[in-house]
Design an enzyme around this catalytic site. Structure first.
Site, mmCIF file in Angstrom:
data_model
loop_
_atom_site.group_PDB
_atom_site.id
_atom_site.type_symbol
_atom_site.label_atom_id
_atom_site.label_comp_id
_atom_site.label_asym_id
_atom_site.label_seq_id
_atom_site.Cartn_x
_atom_site.Cartn_y
_atom_site.Cartn_z
ATOM 1 N N SER A 71 0.841 -1.188 0.000
ATOM 2 C CA SER A 71 0.000 0.000 0.000
ATOM 3 C C SER A 71 0.878 1.240 0.000
ATOM 4 O O SER A 71 1.599 1.498 0.963
ATOM 5 C CB SER A 71 -0.903 0.014 1.235
ATOM 6 O OG SER A 71 -1.561 1.262 1.337
ATOM 7 N N HIS A 128 -1.135 -1.253 -4.385
ATOM 8 C CA HIS A 128 -2.434 -0.923 -3.820
ATOM 9 C C HIS A 128 -2.478 0.581 -3.588
ATOM 10 O O HIS A 128 -1.672 1.139 -2.839
ATOM 11 C CB HIS A 128 -2.655 -1.668 -2.505
ATOM 12 C CG HIS A 128 -4.059 -1.578 -2.001
ATOM 13 N ND1 HIS A 128 -5.095 -2.315 -2.541
ATOM 14 C CD2 HIS A 128 -4.616 -0.823 -1.025
ATOM 15 C CE1 HIS A 128 -6.218 -2.029 -1.908
ATOM 16 N NE2 HIS A 128 -5.955 -1.114 -0.987
ATOM 17 N N ASP A 161 -4.545 3.615 -2.288
ATOM 18 C CA ASP A 161 -5.650 4.005 -1.419
ATOM 19 C C ASP A 161 -6.049 5.445 -1.687
ATOM 20 O O ASP A 161 -5.257 6.370 -1.473
ATOM 21 C CB ASP A 161 -5.245 3.864 0.046
ATOM 22 C CG ASP A 161 -5.181 2.414 0.497
ATOM 23 O OD1 ASP A 161 -6.147 1.675 0.233
ATOM 24 O OD2 ASP A 161 -4.174 2.022 1.108
ATOM 25 N N MET A 170 -8.581 8.344 -0.527
ATOM 26 C CA MET A 170 -9.447 8.720 0.587
ATOM 27 C C MET A 170 -9.908 10.161 0.426
ATOM 28 O O MET A 170 -9.127 11.026 0.024
ATOM 29 C CB MET A 170 -8.687 8.572 1.903
ATOM 30 C CG MET A 170 -8.123 7.189 2.148
ATOM 31 S SD MET A 170 -7.204 7.145 3.691
ATOM 32 C CE MET A 170 -6.658 5.440 3.712
ATOM 33 N N HIS A 178 -8.125 1.440 -4.771
ATOM 34 C CA HIS A 178 -9.156 1.259 -3.753
ATOM 35 C C HIS A 178 -9.768 2.618 -3.450
ATOM 36 O O HIS A 178 -9.148 3.461 -2.792
ATOM 37 C CB HIS A 178 -8.502 0.646 -2.503
ATOM 38 C CG HIS A 178 -9.419 0.429 -1.352
ATOM 39 N ND1 HIS A 178 -8.941 0.113 -0.093
ATOM 40 C CD2 HIS A 178 -10.776 0.474 -1.241
ATOM 41 C CE1 HIS A 178 -9.963 -0.017 0.727
ATOM 42 N NE2 HIS A 178 -11.077 0.200 0.057
ATOM 43 N N MET A 211 -11.941 4.875 -1.546
ATOM 44 C CA MET A 211 -12.658 5.085 -0.285
ATOM 45 C C MET A 211 -13.265 6.478 -0.335
ATOM 46 O O MET A 211 -12.900 7.373 0.427
ATOM 47 C CB MET A 211 -11.708 4.923 0.900
ATOM 48 C CG MET A 211 -11.292 3.484 1.132
ATOM 49 S SD MET A 211 -9.976 3.319 2.344
ATOM 50 C CE MET A 211 -8.544 3.492 1.260
ATOM 51 N N MET A 246 -12.073 -5.904 4.321
ATOM 52 C CA MET A 246 -11.335 -4.991 5.187
ATOM 53 C C MET A 246 -11.202 -5.614 6.573
ATOM 54 O O MET A 246 -12.192 -5.972 7.206
ATOM 55 C CB MET A 246 -12.052 -3.643 5.290
ATOM 56 C CG MET A 246 -12.124 -2.860 3.990
ATOM 57 S SD MET A 246 -10.488 -2.427 3.309
ATOM 58 C CE MET A 246 -9.821 -1.409 4.640
ATOM 59 N N GLY A 290 -9.332 4.109 6.526
ATOM 60 C CA GLY A 290 -9.064 5.519 6.765
ATOM 61 C C GLY A 290 -7.647 5.821 7.192
ATOM 62 O O GLY A 290 -7.140 6.913 6.933
ATOM 63 N N GLY A 320 -3.499 3.976 7.933
ATOM 64 C CA GLY A 320 -2.590 2.842 7.943
ATOM 65 C C GLY A 320 -2.137 2.541 9.359
ATOM 66 O O GLY A 320 -2.376 3.318 10.286
ATOM 67 N N GLY A 321 -1.472 1.400 9.525
ATOM 68 C CA GLY A 321 -0.869 1.071 10.804
ATOM 69 C C GLY A 321 -1.808 0.519 11.854
ATOM 70 O O GLY A 321 -1.433 0.405 13.021
ATOM 71 N N ASP A 347 -7.091 -6.356 3.509
ATOM 72 C CA ASP A 347 -6.401 -5.086 3.740
ATOM 73 C C ASP A 347 -6.581 -4.688 5.191
ATOM 74 O O ASP A 347 -7.707 -4.501 5.656
ATOM 75 C CB ASP A 347 -7.001 -4.013 2.821
ATOM 76 C CG ASP A 347 -6.296 -2.662 2.921
ATOM 77 O OD1 ASP A 347 -5.352 -2.535 3.725
ATOM 78 O OD2 ASP A 347 -6.686 -1.746 2.181
ATOM 79 N N GLY A 348 -5.454 -4.594 5.913
ATOM 80 C CA GLY A 348 -5.490 -4.125 7.286
ATOM 81 C C GLY A 348 -4.776 -5.045 8.256
ATOM 82 O O GLY A 348 -5.226 -6.158 8.505
#
Length: 226
Positions: free
Chosen positions: A11, A36, A38, A40, A69, A71, A140, A145, A147-148, A176-177
């Site tokens: 990501s 990937h 992201d 947002m 992705h 979001m 998910m 929203g 990372g980490g 993812d996550g």
């Protein structure tokens, strides 16, 4: 489904954005299968990443697929922009528009692979009637929203149920996550073949470690299948 090739998708949300191009090249050389991406909007999720212009600027740096992705909500007005910016697949959230099937048709009309993401509280029934219209199902294992975050344990059972629901359809099952080498084996056993990893690969942003981190996730996932 469990015979589908293992894909590692770093990501780039976890990249050092002051040298984003260098990060993309380093990940490509380190063995990433997908990127990937992201996106947002600060509305559907509580964070803002970047738009199609930034994505287009890094698209020329790699030939690897861009697993985008979205979001964002409403999502429909932005499908075409990200398709033109270089997306290979576009994944939308089941809740991101009033007509999920129509959104998938719009993605397909752009010539892109289709994906649907389901949040931790979203039931699998949300995708039951559109399975034949998607190429990828993203489960998910965190709330989207940021990372980490830590892997939500009950996502594992949801993944198993998703794998059973997919059956023999040619659909990739993505997670993812909180993905790492420590849980990649169990995730692969549950049916995952596309592993999105941010911190586990890019944490610290030391490009010399990317290859070994990607390999560790891949090895954990493939060993369980042997």
């Amino acid at each position: 489904m469990t015979n589908r090739p293992i894909r590692i998708a770093p990501s780039i949300l976890s990249a050092d954005f002051s040298r984003l191009g260098e990060e993309v090249v380093a990940l490509d050389n380190a063995g990433a299968d997908y990127f990937h991406v992201d996106i947002m909007d600060g509305h559907f999720v509580p964070n803002i990443s970047f738009g199609p212009g930034v994505m287009q600027s890094i698209r020329k740096l790699t030939k690897k697929p861009f697993d985008v992705h979205l979001m964002i909500a409403p999502v429909d007005p932005y499908v075409s922009a990200f398709a033109k910016a270089g997306a290979d697949s576009i994944t939308v959230h089941a809740e991101a528009g009033p007509h999920l099937h129509r959104t998938l048709q719009a993605i397909r009309a752009e010539g892109k692979r289709t994906g649907v993401a389901i949040n931790p509280a979203t039931p699998l029934s949300a995708v039951e009637h559109i399975l034949d219209d998607i190429d990828l199902l993203l489960v998910m294992s965190i709330n989207p929203g940021f990372g980490g975050q830590t892997f939500i344990p009950h996502a594992m059972e949801k993944i198993r149920l998703a794998n059973a629901l997919i059956g023999n359809r040619p659909i990739e099952l993505e997670v993812d996550g909180g993905v790492s080498a420590a849980n990649a084996g169990e995730l692969a056993q549950a049916g995952i073949n596309v592993f999105v990893a941010g911190t586990a690969i890019l944490g610290g942003n030391d490009t010399s470690t990317y290859a070994s981190r990607i390999a560790a996730i891949r090895d954990a996932a493939t060993t369980i299948r042997a």
